[in-house]
Design an enzyme around this catalytic site. Structure first.
Site, PDB file in Angstrom:
ATOM      1  N   GLU A 183      17.977 -32.181  23.080  1.00 21.89           N
ATOM      2  CA  GLU A 183      17.793 -30.968  22.275  1.00 21.89           C
ATOM      3  C   GLU A 183      16.480 -31.027  21.506  1.00 21.89           C
ATOM      4  O   GLU A 183      15.835 -32.076  21.388  1.00 21.89           O
ATOM      5  CB  GLU A 183      18.980 -30.818  21.311  1.00 21.89           C
ATOM      6  CG  GLU A 183      20.286 -30.612  22.077  1.00 21.89           C
ATOM      7  CD  GLU A 183      21.496 -30.412  21.191  1.00 21.89           C
ATOM      8  OE1 GLU A 183      21.392 -30.626  19.954  1.00 21.89           O
ATOM      9  OE2 GLU A 183      22.546 -30.052  21.741  1.00 21.89           O
ATOM     10  N   CYS A 204      21.908 -23.901  34.658  1.00 16.93           N
ATOM     11  CA  CYS A 204      21.923 -25.130  35.476  1.00 16.93           C
ATOM     12  C   CYS A 204      22.473 -24.865  36.867  1.00 16.93           C
ATOM     13  O   CYS A 204      22.004 -25.437  37.850  1.00 16.93           O
ATOM     14  CB  CYS A 204      22.735 -26.217  34.784  1.00 16.93           C
ATOM     15  SG  CYS A 204      21.861 -26.942  33.379  1.00 16.93           S
ATOM     16  N   CYS A 229      19.563 -29.235  29.347  1.00  9.31           N
ATOM     17  CA  CYS A 229      20.906 -29.743  29.640  1.00  9.31           C
ATOM     18  C   CYS A 229      20.833 -31.036  30.459  1.00  9.31           C
ATOM     19  O   CYS A 229      19.838 -31.314  31.144  1.00  9.31           O
ATOM     20  CB  CYS A 229      21.688 -28.723  30.454  1.00  9.31           C
ATOM     21  SG  CYS A 229      22.064 -27.199  29.584  1.00  9.31           S
ATOM     22  N   GLU A 246      22.361 -31.766  33.194  1.00 10.52           N
ATOM     23  CA  GLU A 246      22.290 -31.545  34.645  1.00 10.52           C
ATOM     24  C   GLU A 246      20.843 -31.360  35.098  1.00 10.52           C
ATOM     25  O   GLU A 246      20.416 -31.887  36.123  1.00 10.52           O
ATOM     26  CB  GLU A 246      23.088 -30.296  35.036  1.00 10.52           C
ATOM     27  CG  GLU A 246      24.578 -30.401  34.775  1.00 10.52           C
ATOM     28  CD  GLU A 246      24.986 -29.944  33.386  1.00 10.52           C
ATOM     29  OE1 GLU A 246      24.204 -30.106  32.429  1.00 10.52           O
ATOM     30  OE2 GLU A 246      26.101 -29.411  33.272  1.00 10.52           O
ATOM     31  N   CYS A 300      26.308 -25.018  32.763  1.00  9.72           N
ATOM     32  CA  CYS A 300      26.019 -23.659  32.289  1.00  9.72           C
ATOM     33  C   CYS A 300      25.414 -22.838  33.434  1.00  9.72           C
ATOM     34  O   CYS A 300      25.015 -23.383  34.477  1.00  9.72           O
ATOM     35  CB  CYS A 300      25.074 -23.707  31.087  1.00  9.72           C
ATOM     36  SG  CYS A 300      23.357 -24.058  31.530  1.00  9.72           S
ATOM     37  N   ASN A 310      21.650 -34.410  27.824  1.00  8.20           N
ATOM     38  CA  ASN A 310      21.001 -33.274  27.163  1.00  8.20           C
ATOM     39  C   ASN A 310      20.016 -33.799  26.113  1.00  8.20           C
ATOM     40  O   ASN A 310      20.279 -34.796  25.431  1.00  8.20           O
ATOM     41  CB  ASN A 310      22.017 -32.295  26.556  1.00  8.20           C
ATOM     42  CG  ASN A 310      23.081 -32.938  25.702  1.00  8.20           C
ATOM     43  OD1 ASN A 310      23.408 -34.104  25.857  1.00  8.20           O
ATOM     44  ND2 ASN A 310      23.634 -32.174  24.780  1.00  8.20           N
TER      45      ASN A 310
HETATM   46  N1  THU Z   1      24.936 -28.766  27.695  1.00  5.78           N
HETATM   47  C1  THU Z   1      24.659 -29.566  28.762  1.00  5.78           C
HETATM   48  O1  THU Z   1      23.836 -30.492  28.680  1.00  5.78           O
HETATM   49  N2  THU Z   1      25.302 -29.334  29.921  1.00  5.78           N
HETATM   50  C2  THU Z   1      26.301 -28.429  30.080  1.00  5.78           C
HETATM   51  O2  THU Z   1      26.895 -28.349  31.146  1.00  5.78           O
HETATM   52  C3  THU Z   1      26.666 -27.538  28.971  1.00  5.78           C
HETATM   53  C4  THU Z   1      25.851 -27.666  27.747  1.00  5.78           C
HETATM   54  C5  THU Z   1      24.287 -29.068  26.428  1.00  5.78           C
HETATM   55  C6  THU Z   1      23.320 -28.060  25.906  1.00  5.78           C
HETATM   56  C7  THU Z   1      23.339 -28.385  24.426  1.00  5.78           C
HETATM   57  O3  THU Z   1      22.483 -29.481  24.168  1.00  5.78           O
HETATM   58  C8  THU Z   1      24.767 -28.834  24.173  1.00  5.78           C
HETATM   59  O4  THU Z   1      25.286 -29.194  25.435  1.00  5.78           O
HETATM   60  C9  THU Z   1      25.654 -27.805  23.531  1.00  5.78           C
HETATM   61  O5  THU Z   1      25.607 -26.613  24.207  1.00  5.78           O
END
Ligand code: THU
Length: 129
Positions: free
Chosen positions: A43, A88, A52, A54, A85, A41
């Site tokens: 941000e 994704c 994310c 994925e 999520c 991920n």
């Molecule tokens: N996140 C992911 O990268 N993948 C997931 O399956 C769930 C959430 C990330 C998004 C954000 O940067 C952090 O996790 C918290 O939600």
């Protein structure tokens, strides 16, 4: 295969840029011809622009020309595994069949859970007319 992919997903999580959530996630996507694309991920200070793990892995693979995928592993979370999520799931469904195995694991230790994309996204949107 499962252990190998989970290991790759965990290693990818080490590169996560998550100063806002403090929640690192890694993903590893296995292609039909045996390559592995990883992602984490990433941000952004404008929270909604974050991506994310994925989708990072999938977009890396697709932009390198891959279209056939065999499995996905996701690693994240201390107490329970991070499952992809909803956004994704829909994006993965663009390229991965419903039967594609999805392995979710905690960042460290615990038991990995294997499911399928179809189980995670029943009745996902499809624009077939
Ligand atoms: N996140 C992911 O990268 N993948 C997931 O399956 C769930 C959430 C990330 C998004 C954000 O940067 C952090 O996790 C918290 O939600």
């Amino acid at each position: 295969m499962q252990t190998f992919l989970v290991k790759a997903a965990r290693a990818a999580a080490a590169h996560a840029h998550c100063p806002y959530s403090q929640y690192p996630v890694g993903a590893a996507l296995l292609t039909a011809d045996g390559q592995v694309y990883t992602g984490c991920n990433v941000e952004n200070v404008s929270y909604g622009l974050s991506i994310c793990a994925e989708r990072t892995a999938l977009f890396k693979a697709v932009s390198a020309g891959c279209r056939d995928f065999a499995a996905l592993a996701v690693a994240g979370g201390d107490k329970q595994p991070a499952a992809p999520c909803g956004a994704c799931r829909q994006v993965l469904a663009e390229f991965c069949s419903p039967g594609t195995p999805v392995v979710v694991a905690r960042l460290k230790g615990g038991k990995a859970i294997t499911t399928t994309l179809g189980a995670l996204l029943p009745m996902g949107f499809a624009s077939l007319k």
